[in-house]
Each structure stands twice: as structure tokens, then as C-alpha cells.
Design a protein around this motif. Structure first.
Motif, PDB file in Angstrom:
ATOM      1  N   TRP A  83      41.887  57.344  41.846  1.00 58.47           N
ATOM      2  CA  TRP A  83      42.018  56.329  42.890  1.00 58.47           C
ATOM      3  C   TRP A  83      40.675  55.994  43.513  1.00 58.47           C
ATOM      4  CZ3 TRP A  83      44.987  52.543  43.711  1.00 58.47           C
ATOM      5  CH2 TRP A  83      46.334  52.603  43.350  1.00 58.47           C
ATOM      6  N   ALA A  84      39.796  56.998  43.540  1.00 59.17           N
ATOM      7  CA  ALA A  84      38.484  56.739  44.138  1.00 59.17           C
ATOM      8  C   ALA A  84      37.769  55.619  43.388  1.00 59.17           C
ATOM      9  CB  ALA A  84      37.648  58.005  44.113  1.00 59.17           C
ATOM     10  N   ASP A 124      32.297  38.399  48.846  1.00 56.86           N
ATOM     11  CA  ASP A 124      30.908  38.199  48.459  1.00 56.86           C
ATOM     12  C   ASP A 124      30.836  38.340  46.936  1.00 56.86           C
ATOM     13  OD1 ASP A 124      28.061  37.992  48.977  1.00 56.86           O
ATOM     14  OD2 ASP A 124      27.950  40.091  48.416  1.00 56.86           O
ATOM     15  N   ASN A 125      31.033  37.239  46.221  1.00 53.45           N
ATOM     16  CA  ASN A 125      31.036  37.241  44.764  1.00 53.45           C
ATOM     17  C   ASN A 125      32.155  38.056  44.127  1.00 53.45           C
ATOM     18  OD1 ASN A 125      28.757  35.676  44.837  1.00 53.45           O
ATOM     19  ND2 ASN A 125      27.372  37.436  44.684  1.00 53.45           N
ATOM     20  N   GLY A 126      33.300  38.185  44.806  1.00 58.17           N
ATOM     21  CA  GLY A 126      34.426  38.878  44.198  1.00 58.17           C
ATOM     22  C   GLY A 126      35.083  38.004  43.135  1.00 58.17           C
ATOM     23  N   VAL A 127      35.583  38.641  42.073  1.00 58.38           N
ATOM     24  CA  VAL A 127      36.132  37.877  40.939  1.00 58.38           C
ATOM     25  C   VAL A 127      37.304  37.004  41.367  1.00 58.38           C
ATOM     26  CG1 VAL A 127      37.145  38.070  38.657  1.00 58.38           C
ATOM     27  CG2 VAL A 127      35.494  39.763  39.414  1.00 58.38           C
ATOM     28  N   VAL A 128      38.214  37.595  42.153  1.00 59.04           N
ATOM     29  CA  VAL A 128      39.436  36.882  42.516  1.00 59.04           C
ATOM     30  C   VAL A 128      39.101  35.618  43.307  1.00 59.04           C
ATOM     31  CG1 VAL A 128      41.594  37.039  43.786  1.00 59.04           C
ATOM     32  CG2 VAL A 128      40.784  38.990  42.472  1.00 59.04           C
ATOM     33  N   ASN A 129      38.228  35.778  44.296  1.00 62.62           N
ATOM     34  CA  ASN A 129      37.859  34.616  45.098  1.00 62.62           C
ATOM     35  C   ASN A 129      37.129  33.565  44.271  1.00 62.62           C
ATOM     36  OD1 ASN A 129      38.816  34.849  47.785  1.00 62.62           O
ATOM     37  ND2 ASN A 129      37.458  36.607  48.050  1.00 62.62           N
ATOM     38  N   SER A 178      37.518  51.362  44.384  1.00 61.93           N
ATOM     39  CA  SER A 178      36.217  50.704  44.386  1.00 61.93           C
ATOM     40  C   SER A 178      36.265  49.422  43.550  1.00 61.93           C
ATOM     41  CB  SER A 178      35.186  51.680  43.833  1.00 61.93           C
ATOM     42  OG  SER A 178      33.919  51.158  43.943  1.00 61.93           O
ATOM     43  N   ILE A 179      36.921  49.503  42.390  1.00 61.71           N
ATOM     44  CA  ILE A 179      37.069  48.311  41.547  1.00 61.71           C
ATOM     45  C   ILE A 179      37.848  47.234  42.297  1.00 61.71           C
ATOM     46  CG2 ILE A 179      38.109  47.421  39.417  1.00 61.71           C
ATOM     47  CD1 ILE A 179      37.711  50.183  38.204  1.00 61.71           C
ATOM     48  N   ILE A 180      38.933  47.668  42.943  1.00 58.28           N
ATOM     49  CA  ILE A 180      39.801  46.703  43.620  1.00 58.28           C
ATOM     50  C   ILE A 180      39.074  46.024  44.776  1.00 58.28           C
ATOM     51  CG2 ILE A 180      41.898  46.476  45.017  1.00 58.28           C
ATOM     52  CD1 ILE A 180      42.926  48.886  43.196  1.00 58.28           C
ATOM     53  N   THR A 181      38.372  46.834  45.607  1.00 60.29           N
ATOM     54  CA  THR A 181      37.688  46.204  46.742  1.00 60.29           C
ATOM     55  C   THR A 181      36.613  45.240  46.256  1.00 60.29           C
ATOM     56  OG1 THR A 181      36.540  48.301  46.933  1.00 60.29           O
ATOM     57  CG2 THR A 181      38.021  47.752  48.708  1.00 60.29           C
ATOM     58  N   ARG A 182      35.958  45.577  45.172  1.00 59.20           N
ATOM     59  CA  ARG A 182      34.933  44.671  44.668  1.00 59.20           C
ATOM     60  C   ARG A 182      35.534  43.389  44.094  1.00 59.20           C
ATOM     61  NH1 ARG A 182      29.453  47.204  43.811  1.00 59.20           N
ATOM     62  NH2 ARG A 182      29.789  48.993  45.123  1.00 59.20           N
ATOM     63  N   MET A 183      36.656  43.553  43.408  1.00 59.58           N
ATOM     64  CA  MET A 183      37.302  42.361  42.861  1.00 59.58           C
ATOM     65  C   MET A 183      37.765  41.430  43.965  1.00 59.58           C
ATOM     66  SD  MET A 183      39.459  43.705  39.613  1.00 59.58           S
ATOM     67  CE  MET A 183      40.460  42.251  39.559  1.00 59.58           C
ATOM     68  N   LEU A 184      38.225  42.011  45.062  1.00 58.42           N
ATOM     69  CA  LEU A 184      38.764  41.202  46.150  1.00 58.42           C
ATOM     70  C   LEU A 184      37.716  40.848  47.193  1.00 58.42           C
ATOM     71  CD1 LEU A 184      42.176  43.002  46.682  1.00 58.42           C
ATOM     72  CD2 LEU A 184      41.754  40.868  45.503  1.00 58.42           C
ATOM     73  N   SER A 185      36.483  41.259  46.940  1.00 60.39           N
ATOM     74  CA  SER A 185      35.422  40.998  47.907  1.00 60.39           C
ATOM     75  C   SER A 185      35.214  39.503  48.125  1.00 60.39           C
ATOM     76  CB  SER A 185      34.137  41.640  47.378  1.00 60.39           C
ATOM     77  OG  SER A 185      33.019  41.052  47.993  1.00 60.39           O
TER      78      SER A 185
END
Lengths: 575, 321
Positions: free
Chosen positions: B140-141, B154-159, B145-152
Motif C-alpha cells: 500500500w505504501a 500538478d501534472n497528474g495523469v488523470v487531470n 504513492s502511485i495513486i496520489t501522483r496519478m491524481l495530482s
């Protein structure tokens, strides 16, 4: 049924026999150790110098809450030297994971290490009766420890009810002068350079600098957006980067979550100070202007560090040790103009930055001797040797001729050794052991000179400047300073706090304040981000809601409890 | 534990008759008893013996003293727990996320297993299966981290994707909004565990006799009909057992994902019972309070387990006890 009844009897008798055996074993042990130590203590009280008996090899177990991943079982150069001089070998055990839990476990297990360094959790050992009173031992056998603490001795006492000394405060140096300004508000060197070194003194100056630079350079060379200001709000970093600066910019000294009036010692939950509302209003304004990173309260610590390392963040409000990992990456890439300088920013010019508000000697965390220690006298003598001038120089500088030399009475680190110390820190530590033993006994702080006129420790202004990059030196020169501390108000502009620092006062675990504090923390950590991110016109409403929630959570009762703790501390340390 | 019930029916039948009968039966089954003994001991040592520590929930426990020297406080710890507003909030979050997770993970993984089962290309099937259960092994650690970055924002993939599609104008602050948190946790859980959970259903489906499908085909049943009338009834008992067990664990969901994905902005929605007991129990050295929460947990779990078991027993004649 008769058959079944035999079992308990059998069990019982087994247990009894086992108990008897254990009891005998215990007696043998305790019988042996005083007889073993008696001659040693007899001879040592006669003469303070080491006798052959004193050097008889002895292994003591040592427990510390602070992990030392490089610990080499005293096979490092310093460790060998210590063993040679004192006969003591330490068998160390460190807390891995949650230190408070590990300490509680040891305290309740009944099997105590010989030397215990349990920081704020020492009260668990005291409650369990696991550690001994050191007052007489220090008096009889520890001239060096007595000398180092000097007139601070009364700060060693445990509490108003119990004046015993259970722990030698080893986490702070006596007479410590801080040279490094690692806090304040940070700006990248390129920002001040480009703007012609403007005065950075108030939050408005700081805001304008970021705004002007951002207007000129909205993106970096790869087209990624530059970030004005980002905060580090992941878990406890919240204190460092979000809530403590509110106290600092309004001229209050760092006393943790409570602010203490220097004259009346009245304690206030610091967010209730009206000035601080204005600081958070400013952050709210920064957010509305788009200068505050939108992700400030969402990002995790690793994301924050990565952002700093990308060089896109113009401003930080953080402590150097908190963002150093990110900044080191910039240094490694040679992007020195994207590293940070420290500025004494406050709400207005009449407020002094309290970074260097003196606390006096901060007793508290340190080393204790357990009641199961086989030879407390040898132990205290060992600790005393570490506190001697010879010992302290060894722990900080290493061995003469090997790590440092004395040229014309001046102690200098051998150049190759010093280069390795900076560039190959881990291996250097493993081999030399320099820095491993500093927190084991009483010691002087940075900026204190030994009888030969040299500093005891390696941290001194000269050493600091040597570690600065050229860009940093240039920026400092333009602000008319040599070290960052020169920009900040000095220690002597403040009145010494007689309680040290309130965050360093241990709270007994059965005090209601522990639970109240946790509740207040939850509310604060939730509502402060909400207030900062609110629309400016809604800020006042959110703040009113926040204050109402605090009141509901009994904030004033918590204040009273803390006020009592502060007053007890003042009495204990100063009467 | 498995070995215990085996000899038990034999024993219980004979208990009614005479007492000596019991010993006779026991003697006859002595090897079975001996075989089950290690498991009984195991269960006793690890599950029942530690229960005496529950005593400290009725004390104001301090380290360093034996349990008999502690101060007894009766039900004070429980009172403190039930009087805390926060407790009800974390309970709501725990139950909400568990129930959402339960529904999502069952429907998605069963659907997924059925789809996998219907696949004919062996290579493709294997590949899909391996890929789908790989995330299970990501801790989960790392996952958070992957999830927060994807949803970021600031250049997050989802956004970036949504902006590119023109669905949104400004990046959305996914992780900063309380009402989205439960959903994010549920979706991440589905992403991580679907493949893994499907394995057990696939195994159950493999056990369905192929004759049934052949007979259905002869009767002219379509693929969907076959799934509805053969595959699903075939794994029904597996599903029921898993549902009952999951309901029993409804409030013991752990805290990893909430702890790692949460932040101060979503605190009202991310705090769960285990985090609460960590924060207000162990971290404040309130061991007695922590134990009280644990007892509450166990009691609720037992009640849930038996209720679920009873309901299913009545409705479907299937149960685990």
C-alpha cells in the motif's frame, strides 16, 4: 476426575521449582555483583585516576531510542579508543519503529538494559522503578560531569515531588550557541539575485519578491510551471512548515502548540492569539493570488521533496533539515542558484524574528542507569570519562594524528579526513565512529572553547562558511552578512525563558492534557488548511468556526493544565 | 482448526447415552484426537491465552507493574470511548468504506472471474490473469504513492487526460475533497485486489462438471444462460462463505490505505477505527483505552458474523457454522 486434578498440582510444582531455581539464580547474580564492584569503588574513591582495576573489561548493554544505522559494535576507531581508556564495551540496542512503544515494552518487561537513553519516555522507566537516582554517584565519582553541568545541576532534577536525578541530559550541549539559521522563510538565490537583492523583512516583501519573479518567469526552461510557495503539511511536518511559522512571524518564541507569556507565564493555545489569525489570512491571500501551491495540503512528504529537488519552487517556509534532501539533489546537479537562503520574515517590521530566542540549557532527554546495572560506579565513571575534555574532543574530532592535528595550538581536521567526512559520510562514520557517542554523556555545545582555546565541536562559524556554495556567499555578501544568522535578531535581544521550551516539558501519560492535545491537534490540522484554502471573503467565517470547535474541545482546560506544567518546570529549574 | 470438527460429531452423538461411551469413542478415535491436538493447542496459545490481557481494559494500566497491582476503573474506558464524538465519526467512516469495498470487490471480482472463465485463448487468459493480480503484491505504501501522483493536480495523469478530453477546464484537486475520499479508496482497492480475489472464484468454477455445460448446450442455452444457470449457482456456496467471513471482518479493515492516502483536508472522511485506536490509544500510552476499542471491535465482529451467518442459513440453507 481424580486423574485430572493431578495436573494442576504437577504444573504448580513445576512452576515452583522453576521459580526456586530462578530465585537462586537471581540471588547469585545480585550477590556477586556488589562484591565484584566493591573493591573497584573503594579504590576509585581514593584516587580519581584510572587504576588497573578500573580498566577490567566490562560489557554493558545500552538502549537508545535513536537508531544509529551505522553502529559498528564499538569496533570503530573511536569505540576502540574508548574501550582502551575505560575498559567498557557497549552492547547497543536501538528502537526500531515506534520508539515510545519499544520503551514502554522494555519498561514493563522488567529486563532492563544497563544504560538507558529513552528521551521523552524516561518517565515510563521512572514509574516502573527501573532507573536509579544518580545524585550521589555523580557527586562521588563524576567530577567531569559536575564540571560540565556547573550551575545547571538543578535542571537535572526530575520533578518537584522527586528531586532525584534519573537521567543525565545529553541531548543538548551546555553553553550551546546556535550558529546555523536553518529556519525562517526561504527564497531561492536566483529570486533575490534577479530582483537586485531587495529587502526581505516582512511577509509583504516576501510575497512581492515571489510575485515579481513569477511574473517574469512563469515556467522553467522545460515549460513546467514555477511554483511560488509550497508548504509541507504531511503529518507532523505540519508543525514545522505551517503552524510554527505562525508563532514565529508574530514574534512568539517556539513553545510547541502553546505560547507562554514571558512575564506572567500565562499559557495560551497559540492559535488563539489574534495576531496569528492575520498570518493565516496572509496565507489565504497567497492562495487566492495563486502564489501558494494548490497541492500544499495534499502532497506527501516525498512529493514535496521531489518538488524542491525539481528546482521549480521559489519559496519555502520550512526548516533546513526538513527540505535538505531535496536541496541536496539540487546541489549535486550544481544548480546552486536554485538552493535557498534564510530570511527573518515577520508580519511587520516592528516584530522581531524569534529564531534565536535563548532557552537556556535544555535539560530533559538523556542517559539513565538501570537498577539491574551490574556496576553503576563503573558506568558513571565511564560516562564521566566521556564528559572529560579528552573524551569530548575524541568524540567530536577523533584521534590526534589520525583525524586531526594541532598546528600552532590550533586544532584542525586533516584535510583528506575532512573531505571524506563531508563527501563519504556513511563510510566515514562507520570507520571512525566520530559522532556516535556524542549523545551518551554530558557535553558542551557548539561555540564553547576548551582550555586550549579550540572549539569542542565541529560546528562553528568558520566551518559553516566553508560549507557554503559560491552563490550563497555572494548573496550573503550583498546582504552584508557572512552567515545567515547575521540577518536574524541576536540572542541578547531577548529575555531568557526560565522554563526552557514548553515543548520539552514531559507530560505525564495520565494527565488529561495528552488526550485534549490530541483532539485539539485534530481540529487544528483539519481547520487550518480549510481556512487557508477558503475564499478570502469566507475566511472569517471559517476561522470563527475553528475557534468555536476549539472551545468545544475544552481548549481552556488544556491551557490551564499546560500552565501548571510550565509553572512546575519554572519552580523546579529555578528555585 | 480444521481437524477439530472431524471427531466431534462422533463424540457428540455418544454423549447423550452414557458417560463411559464418550471415553469409548474417544479411545476409538484417539489418532484423530492426537492429530487435532496441535491445532487445538495452537488456537489456545494464540487466540485464547492472550485474551486474559483484556483485563487491562478495566484498569488504568501503567507499564512496569504487574497486572494485579494496577488500578481498577471498571467501565470507565468504555464510557470514555462511547462519549467521544470522534468515535462515531470514525465508526461511520469505517463502516462506509467497508461496505462500499465489500459491494465493489464482490461484484467486480465475480464479474471479472466469469469473464476470465469464458475466455478461450489460453495464452491470453493466463496473461490477463497474471497482470490483473500483480497489483496485489504491491504494498500500500507504494500503491498510495502511485495513486496520489496519478491524481495530482500538478501534472497528474488523470487531470491531464481529462483536460485533454476537454471534460474539465481546471485540474481537479482529487485528494483534497472529503466526499471523494471513500470513492478513491474503494476504486484503489478494486484495482489492487480484483485479480487476486478472482482466483478463488476461478478455482471454484474449474470444479463445475463440464457435463452440465454440455447438457445446457444441448438444451440450446446461450452463453449468458449458461453463466446464469450453471456458473453462478456452481460458485454460490463459495460466494456465501466469503461474504459471511467478510461481513465478520467489516470493522477490522486495517488502516493502511486510509493512513497512506489520507491528508488533513479529508480527515473527517479518512479516519477509521484502527487509526483512532492507534492515535488515541497506543500513541498516547493509553493501553487500556486501546484494549477497550479492541474489545468493542471483537464483540461487533462476532455479532456481525453470527447475524450474517444466521441470515444466510435461513435464506439459502448455506452457512459456515
Amino acid at each position: 476426575m481424580a486423574k485430572q486434578r493431578k495436573w494442576p498440582v504437577l504444573l504448580m510444582s513445576t512452576a515452583l521449582i522453576a521459580g526456586l531455581l530462578a530465585g537462586c539464580g537471581g540471588k547469585n547474580d545480585s550477590g556477586a555483583s556488589p562484591s565484584g564492584s566493591a573493591p573497584a569503588s573503594g579504590s576509585s574513591s581514593a584516587s580519581a585516576s584510572a587504576t588497573p582495576e578500573d580498566l577490567k573489561p566490562i560489557t554493558l548493554t545500552y538502549y537508545s531510542e535513536d537508531v544509529n544505522p551505522n553502529w559498528a559494535n564499538m569496533q570503530d576507531e573511536t569505540g576502540k579508543y574508548i574501550t582502551e581508556k575505560t575498559g567498557v564495551t557497549l552492547n547497543a540496542e536501538f528502537a526500531v519503529g515506534d520508539a515510545a512503544q519499544k520503551s514502554a515494552l522494555i519498561a514493563s518487561s522488567g529486563k532492563y538494559p544497563d544504560i538507558i537513553s529513552a528521551k521523552g519516555n524516561i518517565n515510563k522507566f521512572v514509574d516502573a522503578g527501573a532507573v536509579i537516582d544518580l545524585t550521589d554517584l555523580i557527586d562521588k565519582y563524576a567530577p567531569n560531569i559536575k564540571k560540565v553541568y556547573g550551575d545547571q545541576m538543578k535542571r537535572l532534577r526530575y520533578s518537584n515531588e522527586d528531586h532525584a536525578i534519573y537521567a543525565l541530559p545529553t541531548y543538548s550541549g551546555v553553553g550551546q550557541i546556535n550558529f546555523e539559521a536553518g529556519g525562517g522563510f526561504e527564497l531561492q538565490h536566483r529570486v533575490v539575485k534577479e530582483l537586485g537583492y531587495p529587502k526581505i523583512r516582512t511577509v509583504k516583501d516576501y510575497e512581492n519578491a515571489i510575485k515579481q519573479y513569477l511574473a517574469k518567469h512563469p515556467t522553467d526552461d522545460k515549460g513546467n510551471k514555477n511554483i511560488g510557495l509550497t508548504l509541507n503539511a504531511d503529518d507532523w511536518h505540519m508543525y514545522i512548515s505551517v503552524t510554527n511559522p505562525a508563532v514565529q512571524t508574530t514574534g512568539g518564541s517556539d513553545d510547541g502548540e502553546y505560547s507562554v507569556d514571558i512575564n506572567t507565564q500565562k499559557v495560551t493555545y497559540h492559535f488563539l492569539r489574534p495576531e496569528e489569525k492575520e498570518y493565516f489570512r496572509w496565507l489565504n491571500h497567497m492562495n487566492a493570488e495563486g502564489l501558494l501551491d494548490k497541492e500544499s495540503f495534499v502532497q506527501k512528504y516525498d512529493q514535496y521533496k521531489a518538488k524542491v529537488a525539481s528546482g521549480r519552487v521559489l519559496g519555502l517556509i520550512d526548516a533546513i533539515w526538513d527540505y535538505a534532501d531535496g536541496e541536496n539533489a539540487l546541489k549535486a546537479e550544481g544548480k546552486f542558484d536554485q538552493t535557498y537562503g534564510h530570511y527573518p520574515v515577520t508580519m511587520d517590521e516592528s516584530t522581531k524574528d524569534p529564531s534565536f530566542w535563548p532557552t537556556g540549557f535544555m535539560a530533559g532527554w538523556g542517559v539513565a542507569i538501570s537498577k539491574t546495572n551490574p556496576d553503576p560506579v563503573r558506568t558513571i565513571k565511564f560516562l564521566d570519562w566521556l564528559a572529560s575534555d579528552e573524551g569530548q574532543v575524541l568524540l567530536n574530532w577523533g584521534i590526534e594524528g589520525k583525524h586531526y592535528t594541532v598546528e600552532n595550538g590550533k586544532r584542525v581536521m586533516i584535510k583528506e579526513v575532512n573531505d571524506r567526512r563531508i563527501n563519504d559520510a556513511t563510510n566515514f562514520a562507520k570507520e571512525t565512529g566520530i559522532g556516535f557517542y556524542n549523545l551518551m554523556s554530558a557535553h558542551y555545545g557548539d561555540g564553547v572553547k576548551d582550555p586550549t582555546g579550540n572549539y569542542y565541536t565541529l560546528k562553528n562559524p568558520q566551518q559553516l562558511v566553508e560549507n557554503y556554495s559560491d552563490v550563497e556567499k555572494e548573496v550573503l555578501k550583498n546582504y552584508g552578512a557572512t552567515i545567515w544568522k547575521d540577518l536574524f535578531p541576536k540572542e541578547d535581544e531577548f529575555k531568557v525563558k526560565p522554563w526552557g521550551a514548553a515543548w520539552n516539558i514531559p507530560i505525564p501519560s495520565d494527565n488529561d492534557a495528552t488526550v485534549l492535545d490530541e483532539k485539539l491537534k485534530n481540529i487544528t490540522w483539519k481547520m487550518i488548511p480549510k481556512a487557508i484554502l477558503a475564499k478570502p471573503e469566507e475566511f472569517d467565517a471559517v476561522w470563527a468556526d475553528y475557534i468555536a470547535q476549539l472551545e468545544k474541545a475544552d481548549v481552556h482546560k488544556a491551557e490551564q493544565l499546560h500552565e501548571q506544567l510550565v509553572k512546575d518546570r519554572v519552580k523546579l529549574w529555578n528555585e | 482448526m480444521q481437524a477439530v470438527p472431524t471427531p466431534h460429531p462422533a463424540a457428540s452423538r455418544s454423549v447423550g447415552a452414557k458417560k463411559s461411551n464418550f471415553w469409548k469413542v474417544a479411545l476409538r478415535n484417539r489418532y484423530l484426537y492426537m492429530m487435532s491436538l496441535p491445532f487445538v493447542i495452537w488456537a489456545f496459545v494464540f487466540s485464547y491465552y492472550p485474551l486474559w490481557g483484556w483485563l487491562i481494559a478495566f484498569q488504568k494500566w501503567k507499564p512496569g507493574k504487574s497486572i494485579w497491582e494496577q488500578k481498577w476503573v471498571g467501565f470507565d474506558q468504555f464510557k470514555a470511548l462511547f462519549q467521544d464524538d470522534l468515535f462515531y465519526q470514525v465508526l461511520r467512516n469505517t463502516v462506509a468504506m467497508s461496505v462500499m469495498g465489500l459491494i465493489a470487490s464482490f461484484t467486480v471480482s465475480i464479474t471479472f472471474a466469469i469473464m476470465m472463465n469464458e475466455l478461450r485463448g489460453m495464452f491470453f487468459k493466463r496473461a490477463v490473469q497474471t497482470i490483473s493480480y500483480l497489483p496485489h503484491f504491491v504494498s500500500w505504501a507504494v500503491a498510495s504513492s502511485i495513486i496520489t501522483r496519478m491524481l495530482s493536480s500538478d501534472n497528474g495523469v488523470v487531470n491531464d487526460l481529462l483536460m485533454w478530453l476537454g471534460l474539465i477546464q481546471q485540474p481537479v484537486q482529487w485528494m483534497g475533497q472529503g466526499h471523494l475520499f471513500w470513492g478513491i479508496v474503494t476504486v484503489s482497492d478494486v484495482w489492487k485486489e480484483t485479480g487476486w480475489n478472482a482466483i478463488i472464484y476461478l478455482a471454484a468454477m474449474a470444479g463445475i462438471a463440464p457435463e452440465l455445460y454440455e447438457a445446457a448446450k444441448v438444451d440450446g442455452a446461450s452463453r449468458l444462460r449458461q453463466i446464469w444457470h450453471i456458473t453462478l449457482p456452481g460458485i454460490r456456496s463459495t460466494i456465501i462463505i466469503l461474504v459471511i467471513l467478510s461481513i465478520g471482518n467489516l470493522i477490522n479493515t486495517g488502516f493502511e490505505k486510509q493512513f497512506l492516502l489520507g491528508n488533513n483536508l479529508v480527515r473527517d472522511y479518512s479516519q477509521v477505527l484502527d487509526l483512532y485506536s492507534l492515535q488515541y490509544g497506543i500513541q498516547l500510552s493509553r493501553y487500556s483505552f486501546g484494549t477497550a476499542i479492541n474489545i468493542f471491535n471483537s464483540v461487533v465482529s462476532l455479532v456481525l458474523l453470527f447475524t450474517a451467518n444466521g441470515i444466510f442459513k435461513r435464506m439459502t440453507k448455506e452457512s459456515i457454522i
